[in-house]
Each structure stands twice: as structure tokens, then as C-alpha cells.
Write a protein that holds these residues in place. Sequence first.
Motif, PDB file in Angstrom:
ATOM      1  N   THR A  15       0.853  -1.191   0.000  1.00 26.31           N
ATOM      2  CA  THR A  15       0.000   0.000   0.000  1.00 26.31           C
ATOM      3  C   THR A  15       0.884   1.235   0.000  1.00 26.31           C
ATOM      4  N   ALA A  16       0.932   1.930  -1.134  1.00 28.33           N
ATOM      5  CA  ALA A  16       1.778   3.124  -1.261  1.00 28.33           C
ATOM      6  C   ALA A  16       1.110   4.340  -0.630  1.00 28.33           C
ATOM      7  N   LEU A  17      -0.192   4.476  -0.829  1.00 23.10           N
ATOM      8  CA  LEU A  17      -0.952   5.569  -0.223  1.00 23.10           C
ATOM      9  C   LEU A  17      -2.156   4.981   0.494  1.00 23.10           C
ATOM     10  N   ASN A  18      -2.419   5.491   1.690  1.00 33.00           N
ATOM     11  CA  ASN A  18      -3.483   4.937   2.516  1.00 33.00           C
ATOM     12  C   ASN A  18      -4.440   6.053   2.942  1.00 33.00           C
ATOM     13  N   HIS A  19      -5.508   6.239   2.166  1.00 37.02           N
ATOM     14  CA  HIS A  19      -6.517   7.270   2.445  1.00 37.02           C
ATOM     15  C   HIS A  19      -5.863   8.649   2.592  1.00 37.02           C
ATOM     16  N   LEU A  20      -5.058   9.003   1.613  1.00 37.80           N
ATOM     17  CA  LEU A  20      -4.345  10.281   1.636  1.00 37.80           C
ATOM     18  C   LEU A  20      -5.257  11.406   1.170  1.00 37.80           C
ATOM     19  N   SER A  21      -5.277  12.482   1.938  1.00 37.58           N
ATOM     20  CA  SER A  21      -5.974  13.700   1.525  1.00 37.58           C
ATOM     21  C   SER A  21      -4.968  14.849   1.467  1.00 37.58           C
ATOM     22  N   MET A  22      -5.080  15.668   0.423  1.00 34.43           N
ATOM     23  CA  MET A  22      -4.184  16.798   0.234  1.00 34.43           C
ATOM     24  C   MET A  22      -4.975  17.939  -0.405  1.00 34.43           C
ATOM     25  N   HIS A  23      -4.730  19.156   0.063  1.00 33.52           N
ATOM     26  CA  HIS A  23      -5.478  20.311  -0.442  1.00 33.52           C
ATOM     27  C   HIS A  23      -4.481  21.430  -0.743  1.00 33.52           C
ATOM     28  N   VAL A  24      -4.306  21.737  -2.027  1.00 31.16           N
ATOM     29  CA  VAL A  24      -3.352  22.757  -2.454  1.00 31.16           C
ATOM     30  C   VAL A  24      -4.137  23.969  -2.946  1.00 31.16           C
ATOM     31  N   PRO A  25      -4.098  25.091  -2.224  1.00 32.07           N
ATOM     32  CA  PRO A  25      -4.893  26.262  -2.615  1.00 32.07           C
ATOM     33  C   PRO A  25      -4.389  26.882  -3.916  1.00 32.07           C
ATOM     34  N   LYS A  26      -5.264  27.565  -4.611  1.00 37.45           N
ATOM     35  CA  LYS A  26      -4.904  28.275  -5.836  1.00 37.45           C
ATOM     36  C   LYS A  26      -3.857  29.340  -5.527  1.00 37.45           C
ATOM     37  N   GLY A 156      20.955  19.221  -9.346  1.00 39.83           N
ATOM     38  CA  GLY A 156      21.863  19.272 -10.483  1.00 39.83           C
ATOM     39  C   GLY A 156      22.117  20.662 -11.016  1.00 39.83           C
ATOM     40  N   LEU A 157      21.396  21.669 -10.517  1.00 41.25           N
ATOM     41  CA  LEU A 157      21.619  23.041 -10.959  1.00 41.25           C
ATOM     42  C   LEU A 157      22.618  23.739 -10.044  1.00 41.25           C
ATOM     43  N   ASP A 158      23.437  24.611 -10.619  1.00 39.27           N
ATOM     44  CA  ASP A 158      24.379  25.373  -9.794  1.00 39.27           C
ATOM     45  C   ASP A 158      23.619  26.449  -9.027  1.00 39.27           C
ATOM     46  N   PRO A 159      24.226  27.034  -7.976  1.00 36.92           N
ATOM     47  CA  PRO A 159      23.505  27.993  -7.121  1.00 36.92           C
ATOM     48  C   PRO A 159      22.924  29.180  -7.867  1.00 36.92           C
ATOM     49  N   VAL A 160      23.633  29.706  -8.874  1.00 42.42           N
ATOM     50  CA  VAL A 160      23.128  30.858  -9.623  1.00 42.42           C
ATOM     51  C   VAL A 160      21.886  30.475 -10.410  1.00 42.42           C
ATOM     52  N   MET A 161      21.924  29.313 -11.067  1.00 41.65           N
ATOM     53  CA  MET A 161      20.773  28.885 -11.858  1.00 41.65           C
ATOM     54  C   MET A 161      19.604  28.496 -10.965  1.00 41.65           C
ATOM     55  N   ARG A 162      19.883  27.939  -9.786  1.00 36.66           N
ATOM     56  CA  ARG A 162      18.799  27.630  -8.851  1.00 36.66           C
ATOM     57  C   ARG A 162      18.040  28.911  -8.505  1.00 36.66           C
ATOM     58  N   ARG A 163      18.783  29.956  -8.211  1.00 37.33           N
ATOM     59  CA  ARG A 163      18.137  31.228  -7.870  1.00 37.33           C
ATOM     60  C   ARG A 163      17.348  31.769  -9.057  1.00 37.33           C
ATOM     61  N   GLN A 164      17.895  31.625 -10.268  1.00 32.71           N
ATOM     62  CA  GLN A 164      17.201  32.104 -11.462  1.00 32.71           C
ATOM     63  C   GLN A 164      15.888  31.357 -11.682  1.00 32.71           C
ATOM     64  N   VAL A 165      15.929  30.037 -11.512  1.00 38.64           N
ATOM     65  CA  VAL A 165      14.723  29.220 -11.713  1.00 38.64           C
ATOM     66  C   VAL A 165      13.648  29.593 -10.704  1.00 38.64           C
ATOM     67  N   TRP A 166      14.031  29.706  -9.440  1.00 39.36           N
ATOM     68  CA  TRP A 166      13.036  30.074  -8.427  1.00 39.36           C
ATOM     69  C   TRP A 166      12.456  31.457  -8.701  1.00 39.36           C
ATOM     70  N   SER A 167      13.296  32.370  -9.181  1.00 44.11           N
ATOM     71  CA  SER A 167      12.809  33.710  -9.507  1.00 44.11           C
ATOM     72  C   SER A 167      11.753  33.660 -10.612  1.00 44.11           C
ATOM     73  N   VAL A 173       3.978  32.888 -10.256  1.00 47.42           N
ATOM     74  CA  VAL A 173       2.989  32.798  -9.173  1.00 47.42           C
ATOM     75  C   VAL A 173       2.384  34.171  -8.901  1.00 47.42           C
ATOM     76  N   ALA A 174       3.251  35.189  -8.828  1.00 51.61           N
ATOM     77  CA  ALA A 174       2.782  36.544  -8.514  1.00 51.61           C
ATOM     78  C   ALA A 174       1.928  37.126  -9.634  1.00 51.61           C
ATOM     79  N   GLN A 175       2.307  36.870 -10.891  1.00 46.96           N
ATOM     80  CA  GLN A 175       1.629  37.505 -12.015  1.00 46.96           C
ATOM     81  C   GLN A 175       0.389  36.738 -12.465  1.00 46.96           C
ATOM     82  N   ARG A 176       0.444  35.402 -12.417  1.00 46.62           N
ATOM     83  CA  ARG A 176      -0.631  34.589 -12.988  1.00 46.62           C
ATOM     84  C   ARG A 176      -1.342  33.709 -11.959  1.00 46.62           C
ATOM     85  N   GLU A 177      -0.931  33.808 -10.695  1.00 46.85           N
ATOM     86  CA  GLU A 177      -1.489  32.955  -9.637  1.00 46.85           C
ATOM     87  C   GLU A 177      -1.318  31.476  -9.962  1.00 46.85           C
ATOM     88  N   THR A 178      -0.185  31.139 -10.560  1.00 40.62           N
ATOM     89  CA  THR A 178       0.129  29.739 -10.820  1.00 40.62           C
ATOM     90  C   THR A 178       0.236  28.988  -9.501  1.00 40.62           C
TER      91      THR A 178
END
Length: 293
Positions: A15-26, A156-167, A173-178
Motif C-alpha cells: 500500500t503506497a498511499l493509505n486514504h491520503l488527503s491533500m489540499h493545495v490552494p490556488k 543538479g543546478l548550480d547555485p546561480v541557476m537555482r536562484r534564477q529558476v526560483w525567480s 505565481v505573482a503575475q498569474r497565480e500559478t
Amino acid sequence: MLNMQEVTKTFGDFTALNHLSMHVPKGAVYGLVGPNGAGKSTAIRLLTGVYRPDCGEITLDGQKIYENPEVKTRISYIPDEIFFFPSASLEEMRKYYKGFYPKFDDELFDRLYDVFQLPKKGQIRRFSKGMQKQAAFHLSICTRPDVLILDEPVDGLDPVMRRQVWSLILSDVAQRETTVLISSHNLRELEDICDHVGIMDKGQMLLEKSLESMQGNTVKLQMVGQPPEGLEILHTSASGRLNTLVVRGKPEEVQAKVAACNPAYFDILPLSLEEIFIYELGGVNYEVKNILL
């Protein structure tokens, strides 16, 4: 917006999941965390419609995801193990993605060449691991998804690219409510970007709250003397006369109870997400053990 309700998934006798509930807001950036084998990857494959649940319901804005192509066009997924067609270039993968995602943004795709600086015509399979991960972000961001699901996204990303991706992601998220769901073992990084967290263990959800609420309901108490009765103590350790306790409760309530017993010294400190994770999963049972002692 993205919901799992009482979902169970089995593979043979396991049993990988056992009555799992998850709620991710918009519009949330949701961190899904748990030890290895907790069921996070299985949950993600169910959320993306790769697996069919044995029971329970998985929906996006009330619509079932499994075998629903229209809903799936609103979801983009970057797995831990990246896959591209063996001889495909980034430009060829652009054409492939456009066939599935009607909102694919060609203008944005061209602009992102300045960010990722990847070869347009070289075979992606010849890219380094980090470059392949960048290619996945290059493509996925341009699908303009309503939901972006990421499994160990910046490994696998270097620190500079990690920051770029998160940005880039947080700007979306801020512009389109992704809505962004991230599964990662890098809790320090999640703490910087997530506003909601779900902690899984053994196929179930142990705790699901906003990060602010989670950090505001568990504290680290350092004091000289015995703690007062009535505290919900998750973990205790001592160094000489100084006792360190992890206590569930609001900081002001814990402080009032401790101050009432007039200890020689006490201090209330905030907990990091990593500390909350460890103690919610059972305290010392999940701490590093030195077997050489």
C-alpha cells in the motif's frame, strides 16, 4: 484548487498511499515533504494523471484529472528523472509541447534563451544533467500552466541557476497565480519559497498547514529547571543544567506557562522547517544515529 480526497493506491500487496488527503490552494507554493518511501512520488503521479487511484478522488477545480486531456493541459510536470526523445533538440521539443499545450507561449520561449542559454539545435540527450533540467524548465514554464508540479526540481543546478529558476517560478505565481507543488528533500530551500507545507509518512498525511501557521504552533524552549505541567513536549534534550524542549503551542502561550513557574532562565526560539519535520516524524527516531559509539 488541487485536491486529493481519501486516496488509496496499492501495488500488489504493498500500500503506497493509505486514504491520503491533500489540499493545495490556488496560487500557493506548496512543499510536499516526507522521508524516502513516504509515497510522495506516487502522490505526484496520481496528481498528474499517470496513475489511476484505487479509491478516492483527485480533482483540479472540481474536475477529475485521470483520463481528462482537457484538465491535463493545465498541468505541467517536471519529474526527478528527466526524459526527452533520444534525438530531439530543444526546438523539436518545442513543437512537441505545442501539440499538447494550447497556451504554449512562443514569445516567452524565445526570450528564455537569454536566461538558460541552451543550444537550439543540439540533441538534448548530449546535454549535461543540469542543462537537461534547465531544458525542462524552459519548456514547462512556456506551457503557461495553471499548476506546475516539480519533483526534486533544482537537483543538479548550480547555485546561480537555482536562484534564477526560483525567480522565474515565483514571478509566475505573482503575475498569474500559478499553483506550484514541490516535492523536495531540501527543506532549507523550501522554507524560503513555500507558503504551505504537507508532511507525509507511510502513505498518509501527518500534517498540512500554511508554513506560517506551522512555525507559529511549534517552538523551541530552552530553560534551566524543570518544565511546567501542561506543555505538549515533542522532544527533550539536555546539556548540563540547560534543557532544550520542542513544544507544540503558540509562542505567547508557552511563554506564559513557563514564566509562571519562575525558572532561573528560559528563552523561546522559532523552529526551522527541518526541525519541525524531524520532530513531527517522531523526534529521536529520525535523528542521525552514531553507530560507531
